[in-house]
Design a protein around this motif. Sequence first.
Motif, mmCIF file in Angstrom:
data_model
loop_
_atom_site.group_PDB
_atom_site.id
_atom_site.type_symbol
_atom_site.label_atom_id
_atom_site.label_comp_id
_atom_site.label_asym_id
_atom_site.label_seq_id
_atom_site.Cartn_x
_atom_site.Cartn_y
_atom_site.Cartn_z
ATOM 1 N N GLY A 1 0.803 -1.615 -0.432
ATOM 2 C CA GLY A 1 -0.011 0.311 0.213
ATOM 3 C C GLY A 1 0.758 1.122 -0.278
ATOM 4 N N LYS A 2 0.241 2.141 -0.190
ATOM 5 C CA LYS A 2 1.242 3.562 -0.303
ATOM 6 C C LYS A 2 0.502 4.556 1.320
ATOM 7 N N ALA A 3 1.325 4.165 1.974
ATOM 8 C CA ALA A 3 1.100 5.206 3.226
ATOM 9 C C ALA A 3 1.319 6.358 3.067
ATOM 10 N N ASN A 4 1.773 7.585 2.171
ATOM 11 C CA ASN A 4 1.560 8.735 1.403
ATOM 12 C C ASN A 4 -0.105 9.220 1.932
ATOM 13 N N ASP A 5 -1.183 7.882 1.106
ATOM 14 C CA ASP A 5 -2.485 7.924 0.775
ATOM 15 C C ASP A 5 -3.241 8.097 1.596
ATOM 16 N N VAL A 6 -2.654 7.520 2.742
ATOM 17 C CA VAL A 6 -3.696 7.568 4.507
ATOM 18 C C VAL A 6 -4.543 8.782 4.584
ATOM 19 N N LYS A 7 -5.452 8.956 4.495
ATOM 20 C CA LYS A 7 -6.413 10.484 5.114
ATOM 21 C C LYS A 7 -5.696 9.952 6.346
ATOM 22 N N ALA A 8 -6.480 11.916 6.851
ATOM 23 C CA ALA A 8 -5.844 11.758 7.950
ATOM 24 C C ALA A 8 -7.290 11.145 9.324
ATOM 25 N N GLU A 9 -8.352 10.908 8.385
ATOM 26 C CA GLU A 9 -9.182 10.718 9.335
ATOM 27 C C GLU A 9 -9.575 9.261 9.506
ATOM 28 N N SER A 10 -8.569 8.316 8.471
ATOM 29 C CA SER A 10 -8.281 6.555 8.828
ATOM 30 C C SER A 10 -7.942 6.480 10.341
ATOM 31 N N VAL A 11 -8.944 5.320 10.122
ATOM 32 C CA VAL A 11 -7.889 4.993 11.715
ATOM 33 C C VAL A 11 -7.291 4.255 11.724
ATOM 34 N N VAL A 12 -5.996 4.223 13.241
ATOM 35 C CA VAL A 12 -4.586 3.661 12.574
ATOM 36 C C VAL A 12 -4.736 2.225 14.169
ATOM 37 N N ARG A 13 -3.974 1.277 13.338
ATOM 38 C CA ARG A 13 -4.114 1.023 14.552
ATOM 39 C C ARG A 13 -2.415 0.773 15.275
ATOM 40 N N PHE A 14 -1.774 1.443 16.935
ATOM 41 C CA PHE A 14 -0.982 1.291 17.617
ATOM 42 C C PHE A 14 -0.776 -0.022 18.267
ATOM 43 N N ALA A 15 0.502 -0.131 18.126
ATOM 44 C CA ALA A 15 0.588 -1.525 19.390
ATOM 45 C C ALA A 15 1.956 -1.207 19.792
#
Length: 410
Positions: free
Chosen positions: A14-28
Amino acid sequence: MMAVIALACLAGCGKANDVKAESVVRFATFNVYLNRPSEGALIEDLKTGDTAQAQKVAEIIQRVAPDVLLLNEFDYDAAGEGLALFQEKYLGVSQNGAAPALYPYVYVAPSNTGLASGRDFDRDGVVTIEPGSRAYGGDAFGYGEFPGQYAMALLSKYPIDEAGVRTFQTFLWKDMPGAMLPDDAATPEPDDWYSAEALEVFRLSSKNHWDVPVIIGGARVHVLASHPTPPSYDGEEDRNGKRNHDELRLWADYIAGDPESYIYDDKGMRGGLAAGERFVIMGDLNADPHDAGAVPGAIGQLLTSPLVADAPFPKSTGGAEQAALQGGANESHEGDPAEDTADFNDDPEAGVGNLHLDYVIVSKAGLKEIASGVFWPGPEDEHYDLLGPGFPVESSDHRLVWRDLQVVEE
């Protein structure tokens, strides 16, 4: 050597730069227990691609699928060979049908563990400079029998701002105002368990403290990563408990937003995190809020900060089930076993039982929690074999802890 490594993006990355700010991101965060008793041993173990423990660790990561992941207890080597092998032969290969976990961005840096201090830190009368023994580890800046043992690494699907990274490996404990220095009860002088000569070089961080900015849809999220020393393996002076307390205090003071703070980084830059910045504090922080040997209030320095979101602790069903099944030391615990993140010896005389040690702590500003959890399946779960009953250790004696976060505008 410090390094941000941009790995070649494999198919499906995938393209990390294309992810929008409102996307849910999993931190672990996950203490993966990928430490070995001698330098280079982890690299040799990982070369074949069929090390059972590493396969199970990789499968856990693949099942949970974090976007930003801190690994604790992953032995450091300056060339990054061990981490590259783990990515290529384990995370990058499907484990039992799970989708590969691909991380194009990696941050690694040296650790104080196993780094010779040239001082008699353990007060055994000898300065041990030859790696490979407990005596050597006792005199190192952070306990380790060789340089880089028990280190850490950050993996990310999102770009890392290399220029913005700050590390605090060399910050001296004595330079923290009001430091909780251990005291020798046999002398009238205060805070003197360590000699003046030792304190002149004694580093606060037992591994390292990192501020690694990750860029998510144009928004900056500071990953504050560390692995404080366990508050044990000492004596009446409680030197490790007090060090653990102050390693946690460093983050509490850092996020306070004071540009005139006493804190200085490895480049000599002073001050803490700027006010209003988004942050996620992650790691095996070795401080249970209720049980075991942490200094009272140690983790509370972070949990009660007005800058930290008031969110429930991540939970699992397996943690509660194992505490009941294993009994022993767990029977006297005050904390909710569903919040436990580590499975230790349950002997009520010699063990501490299962504890809550691993955290993903989120800033009140700029981040919204969507969900959270601890990967700890119960005996009836199809993935129970990744953890087992605790002993022998199948993958790790710690559990992966995650939070799903959404970047929001204030």
